[in-house]
Write a protein that holds these residues in place. Structure first.
Motif, PDB file in Angstrom:
ATOM      1  N   THR A 256     -36.940  34.765   9.835  1.00 50.97           N
ATOM      2  CA  THR A 256     -37.781  33.595  10.095  1.00 50.97           C
ATOM      3  C   THR A 256     -36.942  32.408  10.555  1.00 50.97           C
ATOM      4  O   THR A 256     -37.372  31.628  11.416  1.00 50.97           O
ATOM      5  N   ALA A 257     -35.743  32.273  10.005  1.00 43.67           N
ATOM      6  CA  ALA A 257     -34.888  31.120  10.314  1.00 43.67           C
ATOM      7  C   ALA A 257     -34.061  31.293  11.584  1.00 43.67           C
ATOM      8  O   ALA A 257     -33.525  30.318  12.109  1.00 43.67           O
ATOM      9  N   ALA A 258     -33.946  32.516  12.080  1.00 47.26           N
ATOM     10  CA  ALA A 258     -33.050  32.783  13.215  1.00 47.26           C
ATOM     11  C   ALA A 258     -33.471  32.002  14.461  1.00 47.26           C
ATOM     12  O   ALA A 258     -34.657  31.922  14.800  1.00 47.26           O
ATOM     13  N   LYS A 259     -32.473  31.434  15.134  1.00 45.16           N
ATOM     14  CA  LYS A 259     -32.685  30.736  16.406  1.00 45.16           C
ATOM     15  C   LYS A 259     -31.539  31.064  17.347  1.00 45.16           C
ATOM     16  O   LYS A 259     -30.393  31.214  16.915  1.00 45.16           O
ATOM     17  N   ASP A 260     -31.862  31.168  18.642  1.00 44.92           N
ATOM     18  CA  ASP A 260     -30.802  31.403  19.613  1.00 44.92           C
ATOM     19  C   ASP A 260     -30.252  30.069  20.114  1.00 44.92           C
ATOM     20  O   ASP A 260     -30.643  28.985  19.632  1.00 44.92           O
ATOM     21  N   ASP A 261     -29.343  30.130  21.077  1.00 42.42           N
ATOM     22  CA  ASP A 261     -28.676  28.912  21.555  1.00 42.42           C
ATOM     23  C   ASP A 261     -29.638  27.934  22.214  1.00 42.42           C
ATOM     24  O   ASP A 261     -29.349  26.734  22.310  1.00 42.42           O
ATOM     25  N   ASP A 262     -30.784  28.438  22.677  1.00 41.89           N
ATOM     26  CA  ASP A 262     -31.781  27.571  23.312  1.00 41.89           C
ATOM     27  C   ASP A 262     -32.835  27.083  22.327  1.00 41.89           C
ATOM     28  O   ASP A 262     -33.814  26.442  22.720  1.00 41.89           O
TER      29      ASP A 262
ATOM     30  N   LEU B 161     -36.471  47.912  19.839  1.00 40.49           N
ATOM     31  CA  LEU B 161     -36.289  49.302  20.243  1.00 40.49           C
ATOM     32  C   LEU B 161     -36.948  49.599  21.573  1.00 40.49           C
ATOM     33  O   LEU B 161     -36.391  50.338  22.391  1.00 40.49           O
ATOM     34  N   VAL B 162     -38.143  49.072  21.812  1.00 40.09           N
ATOM     35  CA  VAL B 162     -38.909  49.458  22.996  1.00 40.09           C
ATOM     36  C   VAL B 162     -38.721  48.482  24.151  1.00 40.09           C
ATOM     37  O   VAL B 162     -39.267  48.703  25.235  1.00 40.09           O
ATOM     38  N   ASN B 163     -37.967  47.402  23.926  1.00 43.30           N
ATOM     39  CA  ASN B 163     -37.720  46.436  24.997  1.00 43.30           C
ATOM     40  C   ASN B 163     -36.387  46.699  25.676  1.00 43.30           C
ATOM     41  O   ASN B 163     -35.503  47.349  25.120  1.00 43.30           O
ATOM     42  N   SER B 164     -36.247  46.144  26.865  1.00 45.41           N
ATOM     43  CA  SER B 164     -35.044  46.357  27.670  1.00 45.41           C
ATOM     44  C   SER B 164     -34.676  45.062  28.385  1.00 45.41           C
ATOM     45  O   SER B 164     -35.441  44.090  28.389  1.00 45.41           O
ATOM     46  N   GLY B 165     -33.483  45.061  28.986  1.00 44.45           N
ATOM     47  CA  GLY B 165     -33.058  43.934  29.805  1.00 44.45           C
ATOM     48  C   GLY B 165     -32.923  42.640  29.019  1.00 44.45           C
ATOM     49  O   GLY B 165     -32.601  42.642  27.828  1.00 44.45           O
ATOM     50  N   PRO B 166     -33.192  41.505  29.658  1.00 40.94           N
ATOM     51  CA  PRO B 166     -33.036  40.202  28.993  1.00 40.94           C
ATOM     52  C   PRO B 166     -33.870  40.054  27.727  1.00 40.94           C
ATOM     53  O   PRO B 166     -33.441  39.428  26.762  1.00 40.94           O
ATOM     54  N   ARG B 167     -35.067  40.647  27.725  1.00 39.08           N
ATOM     55  CA  ARG B 167     -35.915  40.552  26.542  1.00 39.08           C
ATOM     56  C   ARG B 167     -35.258  41.258  25.353  1.00 39.08           C
ATOM     57  O   ARG B 167     -35.248  40.739  24.233  1.00 39.08           O
ATOM     58  N   HIS B 168     -34.707  42.430  25.581  1.00 37.40           N
ATOM     59  CA  HIS B 168     -34.000  43.150  24.518  1.00 37.40           C
ATOM     60  C   HIS B 168     -32.798  42.347  24.041  1.00 37.40           C
ATOM     61  O   HIS B 168     -32.549  42.243  22.835  1.00 37.40           O
ATOM     62  N   SER B 169     -32.053  41.784  24.960  1.00 41.51           N
ATOM     63  CA  SER B 169     -30.867  41.011  24.587  1.00 41.51           C
ATOM     64  C   SER B 169     -31.241  39.817  23.716  1.00 41.51           C
ATOM     65  O   SER B 169     -30.558  39.513  22.732  1.00 41.51           O
ATOM     66  N   GLN B 170     -32.335  39.125  24.087  1.00 42.96           N
ATOM     67  CA  GLN B 170     -32.764  37.971  23.296  1.00 42.96           C
ATOM     68  C   GLN B 170     -33.180  38.394  21.882  1.00 42.96           C
ATOM     69  O   GLN B 170     -32.768  37.786  20.885  1.00 42.96           O
ATOM     70  N   LEU B 171     -33.986  39.452  21.791  1.00 43.12           N
ATOM     71  CA  LEU B 171     -34.413  39.933  20.481  1.00 43.12           C
ATOM     72  C   LEU B 171     -33.221  40.391  19.649  1.00 43.12           C
ATOM     73  O   LEU B 171     -33.145  40.137  18.451  1.00 43.12           O
ATOM     74  N   ARG B 172     -32.284  41.045  20.296  1.00 38.99           N
ATOM     75  CA  ARG B 172     -31.113  41.548  19.574  1.00 38.99           C
ATOM     76  C   ARG B 172     -30.275  40.406  19.017  1.00 38.99           C
ATOM     77  O   ARG B 172     -29.774  40.479  17.895  1.00 38.99           O
ATOM     78  N   ARG B 173     -30.133  39.335  19.784  1.00 40.31           N
ATOM     79  CA  ARG B 173     -29.374  38.172  19.289  1.00 40.31           C
ATOM     80  C   ARG B 173     -30.057  37.560  18.066  1.00 40.31           C
ATOM     81  O   ARG B 173     -29.393  37.190  17.089  1.00 40.31           O
ATOM     82  N   LEU B 174     -31.382  37.461  18.118  1.00 42.01           N
ATOM     83  CA  LEU B 174     -32.107  36.844  17.014  1.00 42.01           C
ATOM     84  C   LEU B 174     -32.110  37.746  15.781  1.00 42.01           C
ATOM     85  O   LEU B 174     -31.819  37.305  14.670  1.00 42.01           O
ATOM     86  N   VAL B 175     -32.434  39.017  15.967  1.00 40.23           N
ATOM     87  CA  VAL B 175     -32.471  39.949  14.845  1.00 40.23           C
ATOM     88  C   VAL B 175     -31.072  40.134  14.258  1.00 40.23           C
ATOM     89  O   VAL B 175     -30.899  40.225  13.031  1.00 40.23           O
ATOM     90  N   GLY B 176     -30.064  40.166  15.127  1.00 41.92           N
ATOM     91  CA  GLY B 176     -28.693  40.392  14.674  1.00 41.92           C
ATOM     92  C   GLY B 176     -28.187  39.318  13.728  1.00 41.92           C
ATOM     93  O   GLY B 176     -27.300  39.582  12.899  1.00 41.92           O
ATOM     94  N   GLN B 177     -28.738  38.109  13.802  1.00 40.97           N
ATOM     95  CA  GLN B 177     -28.301  37.039  12.902  1.00 40.97           C
ATOM     96  C   GLN B 177     -28.598  37.362  11.438  1.00 40.97           C
ATOM     97  O   GLN B 177     -27.935  36.852  10.534  1.00 40.97           O
ATOM     98  N   SER B 178     -29.597  38.203  11.204  1.00 44.79           N
ATOM     99  CA  SER B 178     -29.962  38.540   9.827  1.00 44.79           C
ATOM    100  C   SER B 178     -29.174  39.723   9.289  1.00 44.79           C
ATOM    101  O   SER B 178     -29.331  40.091   8.121  1.00 44.79           O
TER     102      SER B 178
END
Length: 417
Positions: free
Chosen positions: A210-216, A64-81
């Motif tokens: 806990t298990a979520a991982k991004d493409d990297d 919620l409080v992050n923006s830009g690339p950091r927000h996008s990365q968190l959103r990808r990881l959280v979105g997997q759940s």
């Protein structure tokens, strides 16, 4: 904020300038203008804007409080759940929370007590979220302790930032946050141990995070998981409870609509479409979240034919749009679920839009569908509002009737005898 947006939009048009939190601000309403703003946000840097005490309570890693690339990365990881498959896997856990809620309401009805339905919906949404987090494995004491601390923590989000006063809501919220963290850390450690042992993570929301991982190959660390658990439980439970309370209010005020929806739910082919259209109209007429703010970056924005200057605040005026945009929602004062058929027939801003649309919206809708199907089913309950109460909505922070929607409840079977 909702009535302010409607009044100003009717007087000044869909976009207007004002001052908010000592900064120049532009409020944007109207579905077309909001679409322009969402597109601009997807192309030009903007920063999430929250008061400092909310940033502290949510945590520095909250999406919620992050923006830009950091927000996008968190959103990808959280979105997997929170994918459709993940939400579907939670059905049994949600159903158990629904049964607990209905049984509690009917017990109070048996005691001939007036039931504050807003309180019950808040309790249901929070406990359902905790059970989804734990995968239905939490014992009653653990769930109750987490619920109590989450309630204290949530109260701090809307309280004055008096962290230096030990008895203040803000200080109590910080202590509750530390207790929540202490409870979740060993559970996260246990999830990691399961994965390292080759057993895989559990099907709980906590296990999926806990298990979520991004493409990297990046994963969420413990603090990131906890910050986003708090974010999801707060945002999800408050808006879900608000929507459910508004649903029960609208159905109580429109007996013909209630009878029509009960009948539709008996047809398996029609049930989900009818319920989704009803919920969309409930959220339109009773917006759970009236606005969101962004801090514009170094580039001006073009929104609805207006310029939004760099370094100013811009406000997504969801409530003003949903309640008053006659172009997007003809006859906006009418409660008309048919405007949402087929799905996507009207723009739905109840869960936000653009790159920061609510990631938990599918879980919120799943919980809402499950509760309403149970209540409106043949073994559910009827409810009649107590006369003379104030049904006017107040944001606290979600939208709830001032008198908490007081009702007398009867078992559906008993009501039909």
């Amino acid at each position: 904020m909702a009535s302010y947006q409607v009044d100003r939009a009717n007087t000044l048009g869909p976009v207007w300038c004002t001052r908010l939190l000592f900064k120049d601000a532009v409020v944007v309403t109207g579905a077309d203008a909001l679409s322009d703003l969402a597109k601009e946000e997807g192309q030009k840097p903007m920063t999430a804007f929250f008061p400092p005490q909310q940033k502290v309570l949510f945590g520095s890693a909250s999406l919620l409080v992050n923006s830009g690339p950091r927000h996008s990365q968190l959103r990808r990881l959280v979105g997997q759940s929170l994918t459709p498959a993940a939400v579907k896997a939670c059905a049994a856990t949600i159903d158990a929370a629904v049964e607990e809620c209905v049984a509690r309401c009917l017990q109070q009805a048996g005691d001939e007590r007036v039931v504050a339905l807003a309180d019950e919906m808040r309790r249901f949404a929070l406990r359902a979220g905790i059970q989804v987090l734990l995968g239905g494995d939490g014992d009653s004491e653990e769930v109750a302790n987490l619920a109590a601390d989450l309630k204290l923590w949530g109260e701090g989000l809307v309280a004055p930032p008096l962290f230096f006063l030990p008895w203040s809501s803000a200080a109590r919220a910080m202590r509750a946050r530390r207790r929540i963290k202490a409870r979740l850390e060993p559970l996260i450690t246990a999830e990691r141990a399961r994965m390292h042992a080759g057993s895989g993570s559990s099907s709980s929301l906590l296990g999926r995070l806990t298990a979520a991982k991004d493409d990297d190959g990046n994963a969420l660390n413990t603090d990131e998981i906890i910050d986003n658990v708090l974010t999801l439980l707060f945002a999800g439970s408050d808006t879900t409870a608000s929507g459910l309370t508004s649903s029960l209010k609208e159905l109580a005020l429109a007996p013909a609509l209630q009878a029509q929806l009960r009948q539709a739910l008996r047809d398996a082919d029609e049930a989900d479409e009818a319920l989704d259209a009803f919920l969309a109209e409930v959220h339109r007429r009773n917006p759970p979240a009236p606005f969101q703010m962004r801090l514009v970056g170094k580039e001006d924005l073009a929104v609805g034919g207006y310029k939004v200057s760099a370094n100013s605040l811009v406000v997504y005026g969801y409530a003003g749009t949903l309640l008053a945009d006659a172009k997007a929602y003809p006859d906006p004062d009418a409660f008309d679920p048919s405007r949402w058929k087929p799905q996507g027939a009207a723009p739905n801003w109840a869960f936000g839009g653009g790159p920061r649309m609510c990631p938990g919206r599918m879980l919120a809708l799943a919980e809402s569908r499950a509760l309403l199907k149970r209540v409106l089913g043949t073994n559910g309950f009827t409810w009649h509002l107590v006369d003379g109460q104030d049904l006017q909505g107040r944001y606290s922070p979600g939208l709830f009737p001032a008198d908490r929607l007081l009702a007398r409840i009867a078992h559906t079977g008993a009501a039909n005898e």
